[in-house]
Motif scaffolding. Sequence first.
Motif, PDB file in Angstrom:
ATOM      1  N   ALA A  46      22.139  33.827  35.362  1.00 32.15           N
ATOM      2  CA  ALA A  46      22.254  32.831  36.425  1.00 32.15           C
ATOM      3  C   ALA A  46      20.983  31.997  36.517  1.00 32.15           C
ATOM      4  CB  ALA A  46      22.519  33.526  37.767  1.00 32.15           C
ATOM      5  N   LEU A  51      21.870  29.543  41.745  1.00 30.86           N
ATOM      6  CA  LEU A  51      21.591  30.459  42.859  1.00 30.86           C
ATOM      7  C   LEU A  51      21.265  29.679  44.125  1.00 30.86           C
ATOM      8  CD1 LEU A  51      19.456  33.211  41.087  1.00 30.86           C
ATOM      9  CD2 LEU A  51      21.869  33.326  41.752  1.00 30.86           C
ATOM     10  N   LEU A  68      18.723  37.457  47.186  1.00 31.46           N
ATOM     11  CA  LEU A  68      19.700  37.009  46.194  1.00 31.46           C
ATOM     12  C   LEU A  68      19.043  36.862  44.822  1.00 31.46           C
ATOM     13  CD1 LEU A  68      22.465  35.846  45.304  1.00 31.46           C
ATOM     14  CD2 LEU A  68      21.664  33.611  46.120  1.00 31.46           C
ATOM     15  N   TYR A  69      17.879  36.213  44.791  1.00 28.49           N
ATOM     16  CA  TYR A  69      17.159  36.048  43.521  1.00 28.49           C
ATOM     17  C   TYR A  69      16.800  37.413  42.921  1.00 28.49           C
ATOM     18  CZ  TYR A  69      16.364  31.001  43.275  1.00 28.49           C
ATOM     19  OH  TYR A  69      16.510  29.654  43.121  1.00 28.49           O
ATOM     20  N   ALA A  72      19.725  38.983  41.308  1.00 30.36           N
ATOM     21  CA  ALA A  72      20.063  38.298  40.056  1.00 30.36           C
ATOM     22  C   ALA A  72      18.973  38.418  38.999  1.00 30.36           C
ATOM     23  CB  ALA A  72      20.339  36.820  40.345  1.00 30.36           C
TER      24      ALA A  72
END
Length: 261
Positions: A46, A51, A68-69, A72
């Motif tokens: 991703a 994102l 979130l980062y 991922a």
Amino acid sequence: MTPEDVGMAPGLRRRTPGLRREEVAQLSGVGVTWYTWLEQGRPINASAQVLDAVARTLRLDRPEREHLYHLAEVPYEPETATEDAAGVSPEIQGVLDALAPQPAVVYNARYDVLATNTTYDLLFDVEALTREPGPGGIRNVLWSLFTMPDLECPLVDKRLELPLMVAQLRGSYGRHVGEPAWEELVRCLSEASPYFAELWRSGDVLPPGTRVKSFRHQAVGEIRMTSVSLSINGMPGCRIVTYTPNDEASRRAIGALCEGA
């Protein structure tokens, strides 16, 4: 998030109140299959742009976006280079102002200066510290201390204090490896100051803490201060640092500095 939150019709037979996968994908500008794979944690590499699009669709705040980062496995990069150097809330500024006449400042983990009170500005000669802003035009204490002439440096003992500050920077760096703002600061400091490059290569790390520091001011002489770091809820990596006079002579010097302003 509900369909109504983003201007979509709720539709029929909705088993849960939140957005469906295909709705999140549509609003984020990505394919449904790709977004499903993202949710499932598949190795799809991703990008930060995608994102960010998902984060905007879900209206994530900064800690949620960073999480979130992390999930991922992508280094977190603020949407703008100066996002975390844009200042503080009026409430935090009010705390700094209420601490006067004690000097107080808000730093992020890179030592960018996010906010100050008037006593801090008087003690550390803002004009000298901002004459050469750091990378990206951001006021950064480490950049100033490593690039300013020795005669202008407010630290009485640079050889004692600077290694501690670099060790503290390195202690925070491990959580930000690969982030452009961090990499640029380290690169620019290493190019501008062989002494910084030497300290950085040492690999020493140190957490923020309470320390006694000695400063010099051309108007009132030497001042010994105890620095204390306080974390700030809602501002990851940022801290309020307060400086309290360590002896009576230093208290008088701070008083004289404020009176002469």
